[in-house]
Design a protein around this motif. Structure first.
Motif, PDB file in Angstrom:
ATOM      1  N   UNK A 117     -31.748 -31.644  21.728  1.00 11.71           N
ATOM      2  CA  UNK A 117     -30.673 -32.518  22.208  1.00 11.71           C
ATOM      3  C   UNK A 117     -30.885 -32.870  23.677  1.00 11.71           C
ATOM      4  N   UNK A 118     -31.404 -31.929  24.469  1.00 16.74           N
ATOM      5  CA  UNK A 118     -31.676 -32.201  25.886  1.00 16.74           C
ATOM      6  C   UNK A 118     -32.747 -33.280  26.020  1.00 16.74           C
ATOM      7  N   UNK A 119     -33.793 -33.152  25.241  1.00 19.04           N
ATOM      8  CA  UNK A 119     -34.899 -34.117  25.289  1.00 19.04           C
ATOM      9  C   UNK A 119     -34.423 -35.477  24.778  1.00 19.04           C
ATOM     10  N   UNK A 120     -33.647 -35.472  23.696  1.00 18.05           N
ATOM     11  CA  UNK A 120     -33.132 -36.730  23.155  1.00 18.05           C
ATOM     12  C   UNK A 120     -32.212 -37.415  24.166  1.00 18.05           C
ATOM     13  N   UNK A 121     -31.399 -36.644  24.877  1.00 18.77           N
ATOM     14  CA  UNK A 121     -30.516 -37.207  25.905  1.00 18.77           C
ATOM     15  C   UNK A 121     -31.330 -37.836  27.023  1.00 18.77           C
ATOM     16  N   UNK A 122     -32.370 -37.162  27.474  1.00 16.43           N
ATOM     17  CA  UNK A 122     -33.234 -37.713  28.519  1.00 16.43           C
ATOM     18  C   UNK A 122     -33.908 -38.998  28.062  1.00 16.43           C
ATOM     19  N   UNK A 123     -34.375 -39.014  26.817  1.00 11.93           N
ATOM     20  CA  UNK A 123     -35.018 -40.216  26.290  1.00 11.93           C
ATOM     21  C   UNK A 123     -34.015 -41.371  26.212  1.00 11.93           C
ATOM     22  N   UNK A 124     -32.798 -41.065  25.802  1.00 14.91           N
ATOM     23  CA  UNK A 124     -31.762 -42.090  25.720  1.00 14.91           C
ATOM     24  C   UNK A 124     -31.471 -42.674  27.110  1.00 14.91           C
ATOM     25  N   UNK A 125     -31.285 -41.806  28.094  1.00 15.66           N
ATOM     26  CA  UNK A 125     -31.018 -42.263  29.460  1.00 15.66           C
ATOM     27  C   UNK A 125     -32.200 -43.060  30.010  1.00 15.66           C
TER      28      UNK A 125
END
Length: 144
Positions: free
Chosen positions: A75-83
């Protein structure tokens, strides 16, 4: 640990104090437990200095270290990718907008060029930010 890093005991750790203490065995052991090497000191300091003040207060230090503990979750990596994707789209939009502004400025300059040449040819004299056309038949002042 924070008090070990804060050499001058003012409640804030500077980058110099931070890098200087990375050679301390206790400090090194703590950061190795976070899988961080001395070469990561500058990057880590910038992450901890969330307000960009050049100093890390105890609350920033504790909060930042707690966030770094443990492996990155999906979820942390997905959040960074989204941002990252969101920011990329914004930058692309700004670039397109800037290109449009540059094109419009070019058109405006092209449109004003004949007017500027006519003003120059009329013998108008520039006074501050306005032209004085008093040499012509009727006195006129054009504010630019």
């Amino acid at each position: 640990l924070f008090h070990t890093l804060d050499e001058d005991n003012v409640g804030t750790v500077t980058l110099w104090e931070f890098e200087n203490k990375f050679d301390d065995p206790n400090v090194r052991a703590f950061f190795q437990s976070l899988q961080l090497e001395p070469s990561d000191a500058w990057t880590l300091f910038k992450l901890l200095d969330s307000e960009g003040t050049g100093g890390v207060e105890m609350s920033e230090f504790i909060e930042g270290c707690m966030k770094l503990k443990g492996p990155a979750r999906a979820i942390d990596i997905a959040t960074l990718m989204h941002h990252s994707n969101f920011l990329k789209k914004k930058v692309n939009k700004l670039e397109r907008g800037w290109a449009n502004v540059e094109a419009q400025l070019g058109q405006l300059c092209d449109a004003l060029r004949p007017m500027a040449e006519a003003i120059r040819a009329s013998g108008a004299v520039l006074h501050g930010n306005s032209f004085d056309f008093s040499r012509q038949c009727s006195p006129v002042v054009c504010v630019m």
